[in-house]
Design a protein around this motif. Structure first.
Motif, PDB file in Angstrom:
ATOM      1  N   GLN A   1     -10.953  24.474   8.760  1.00 23.94           N
ATOM      2  CA  GLN A   1     -11.661  24.392  10.034  1.00 23.94           C
ATOM      3  C   GLN A   1     -12.851  25.342  10.054  1.00 23.94           C
ATOM      4  N   THR A   2     -13.812  25.056  10.968  1.00 21.04           N
ATOM      5  CA  THR A   2     -15.048  25.811  11.060  1.00 21.04           C
ATOM      6  C   THR A   2     -15.084  26.617  12.350  1.00 21.04           C
ATOM      7  N   TYR A   3     -15.546  27.877  12.228  1.00 25.22           N
ATOM      8  CA  TYR A   3     -15.551  28.799  13.368  1.00 25.22           C
ATOM      9  C   TYR A   3     -16.914  29.474  13.488  1.00 25.22           C
ATOM     10  N   GLN A   4     -17.340  29.679  14.728  1.00 23.57           N
ATOM     11  CA  GLN A   4     -18.588  30.370  15.012  1.00 23.57           C
ATOM     12  C   GLN A   4     -18.288  31.797  15.444  1.00 23.57           C
ATOM     13  N   VAL A   5     -18.999  32.771  14.872  1.00 18.62           N
ATOM     14  CA  VAL A   5     -18.816  34.180  15.197  1.00 18.62           C
ATOM     15  C   VAL A   5     -20.044  34.669  15.960  1.00 18.62           C
ATOM     16  N   GLN A   6     -19.805  35.286  17.122  1.00 16.83           N
ATOM     17  CA  GLN A   6     -20.880  35.812  17.951  1.00 16.83           C
ATOM     18  C   GLN A   6     -20.582  37.254  18.356  1.00 16.83           C
ATOM     19  N   ILE A   7     -21.655  38.030  18.549  1.00 20.44           N
ATOM     20  CA  ILE A   7     -21.541  39.365  19.134  1.00 20.44           C
ATOM     21  C   ILE A   7     -22.508  39.433  20.293  1.00 20.44           C
ATOM     22  N   ASN A   8     -21.989  39.696  21.472  1.00 19.41           N
ATOM     23  CA  ASN A   8     -22.775  39.725  22.707  1.00 19.41           C
ATOM     24  C   ASN A   8     -23.551  38.424  22.908  1.00 19.41           C
ATOM     25  N   GLY A   9     -22.918  37.301  22.542  1.00 17.80           N
ATOM     26  CA  GLY A   9     -23.546  36.000  22.712  1.00 17.80           C
ATOM     27  C   GLY A   9     -24.531  35.625  21.632  1.00 17.80           C
ATOM     28  N   GLU A  10     -24.805  36.508  20.684  1.00 18.23           N
ATOM     29  CA  GLU A  10     -25.740  36.253  19.589  1.00 18.23           C
ATOM     30  C   GLU A  10     -24.982  35.682  18.396  1.00 18.23           C
ATOM     31  N   ASP A  11     -25.499  34.595  17.837  1.00 16.59           N
ATOM     32  CA  ASP A  11     -24.864  33.994  16.671  1.00 16.59           C
ATOM     33  C   ASP A  11     -24.974  34.922  15.459  1.00 16.59           C
TER      34      ASP A  11
END
Length: 509
Positions: free
Chosen positions: A467-477
């Protein structure tokens, strides 16, 4: 039997010259009552002099009263002794307040609605004589302390330790407070604590068992207890193993938090704050530890209790300055330690670590199959939030670790639950929000970071291979990763390894 009687009566004349008659012994509820404020008349079972009471026969004794310079001394051969503490306040200037030289098993029972206190004082070693009495309660026999409703026991060890057993030390349903310049609770063979409430402020180790000679000894067992520890060295140390089954264990201050050859967290709520390693699998030798003088600073200073650093969760005092080459001080981290035949195991519970050195540190192996492990690791590049020399197999539970990127390490690639590690080009500040979201479904993970960080490692039961996951910090990709292997890494490899391309998956460092 005749041989034992001959030996017992041979002891009495030895002490008869030291102890003289005073007042009277009374019986109550099948117990002999001993009031240290009004020492009793000497009998074949009890010898007395200058407020010091020697018990020479087994049985049950109720101890009460107050004395600023007295002592209870037990020598009953192999006969069992029960000591009932009923509002006794006893201090001794030149040795233990309660000294058990020889006996069968010794039971110390706190009577209901009683407040009991034992103290010793700082004195020269010569004052101890041959007894080596270095704690307010010191036993050369197996010692069991049992509590009761509304009963307390307070220990103040101004010379060295708090409560000592040279054999096994068992504590059951007891409410105990200890402040000491050296070890708090010491059982040479073992320390076994169940259903108790304990506060320890120690200038050296908080709880310790260090018998290395027997395979079945040298352990610490904690179950169903609330324990709070402030220690200048190890919070909890069992040279062979430490088992925590349940309860609330808080190591609020330590140089190293919990140390043993084998540590198993079966359950409970555990918090560990350490200046160096928080959970540490080692051979237990204690080599290169900081000097005793450095550890005891702040305790009994000017007659007052030492102050302990306060701060918000996630804030840690800076690591103390330790010039290299000074006697009794640790070398830089990682200086030639050999791999240990030991293992760190997380089976359940919730474990929260705040460490200025390595957080989850095993010089052997590690396994995690359940529970929650939350690590606020170091910010220095020479330490890692995870540092395992052998394998670290993760098969279940929830893991989240954060800190510096220089020595960042993830579980080993024989794990079965997927792991994501993110290493960043720059440091993000405390308060940043990390989210990891499945691209085709709901958010999987969100965490407000309690400290500055440049790397984090996370594993959740919901993570799924392929599966594929998106990682963000403070809404930033930051990146989007597909979990093609059990360990997926983005950014610097840690441990000084090469930087990978964005989204690149790598095995365990």
């Amino acid at each position: 039997m005749m041989k034992h009687l001959s030996r017992r009566w041979a002891i009495a004349p030895l002490y008869a010259a030291l102890f003289a008659a005073s007042t009277q012994v009374s019986a109550a509820n099948n117990a002999i009552e001993l009031n240290v404020a009004q020492p009793p008349l000497s009998t074949p079972a009890i010898l007395v002099k200058d407020g010091r009471i020697l018990i020479t026969r087994g049985g049950t004794y109720r101890l009460t009263g107050q004395s600023d310079n007295g002592q209870i001394w037990v020598n009953t051969g192999d006969e069992k002794v029960t000591l009932q503490l009923d509002n006794i306040q006893l201090s001794n200037a030149y040795g233990s307040a309660l000294y058990i030289e020889e006996a069968g098993d010794v039971d110390v029972e706190l009577m209901p609605n009683s407040n009991n206190r034992f103290e010793d004082h700082n004195h020269s070693a010569e004052k101890e004589g041959e007894a080596k009495q270095n704690a307010p309660i010191y036993s050369k026999a197996d010692l069991k302390i049992t509590g009761a409703p509304q009963a307390t026991l307070t220990i103040v060890g101004r010379y060295k330790d708090g409560i000592v057993s040279k054999d096994d030390l068992d504590i059951r349903r007891a409410n105990i407070s200890i402040e000491t310049v050296d070890d708090g609770l010491y059982g040479q063979d073992s320390v076994d604590i169940r259903d108790s409430k304990i506060l320890i402020k120690a200038g050296d180790d908080g709880i310790k068992a260090d018998n290395e000679e027997r395979e079945d000894k040298g352990f610490v067992h904690i179950e169903g207890s609330d324990i709070q520890i402030f220690a200048k060295d190890d919070g909890i140390k069992g040279v062979r193993k430490v088992d925590i089954y349940s309860g609330n264990i808080r190591v609020e201050e330590s140089y190293e938090g919990i140390e043993s050859r084998n540590i198993t967290i079966h359950g409970g709520n555990i918090f560990v704050k350490s200046e160096d390693d928080a959970l540490n699998i080692s051979d237990g030798s204690g080599a290169n530890e900081p000097s005793f003088g450095e550890r005891v600073k702040g305790f009994f200073k000017g007659g007052e209790r030492g102050e302990h650093p306060e701060g918000e969760m996630g804030e840690r005092p800076p690591r103390g300055e330790r010039p290299e080459g000074q006697p009794g001080e640790r070398p830089p981290h990682g200086g030639g330690k050999a791999k240990v035949d030991g293992i760190m195991t997380i089976l359940g519970g919730r474990t929260h670590i705040q460490s200025s050195g390595d957080g989850f540190d095993s010089n052997g192996d590690a396994m995690m199959s359940g529970g929650e492990l939350f690590i606020e690791g170091p910010t220095s590049g020479r330490d890692g939030y995870i540092d395992v020399d052998g394998f670290f197999k993760l098969t279940g539970g929830r893991l989240f670790a954060m800190g510096s990127a220089g020595m960042a390490q993830a579980p080993s690639d024989d794990s079965t639950q997927p792991v994501i590690q993110i290493n960043l080009e720059s440091t993000y500040a405390k308060g940043a929000t990390v989210t990891i979201t499945h691209v085709e479904s709901n958010q999987v993970f969100e965490q407000v970071m309690p400290m500055d960080f440049q790397s984090f490692t996370v594993s959740e039961p919901e993570f799924t291979l392929g599966q594929t996951y998106q990682v963000q910090i403070n809404g930033e990709d930051i990146t989007t990763v597909t979990l093609e292997t059990v360990i997926t890494r983005f950014g610097n490899a840690g441990r000084g390894g090469p930087r990978g391309e964005r989204g690149e998956k790598k095995g365990w460092w």
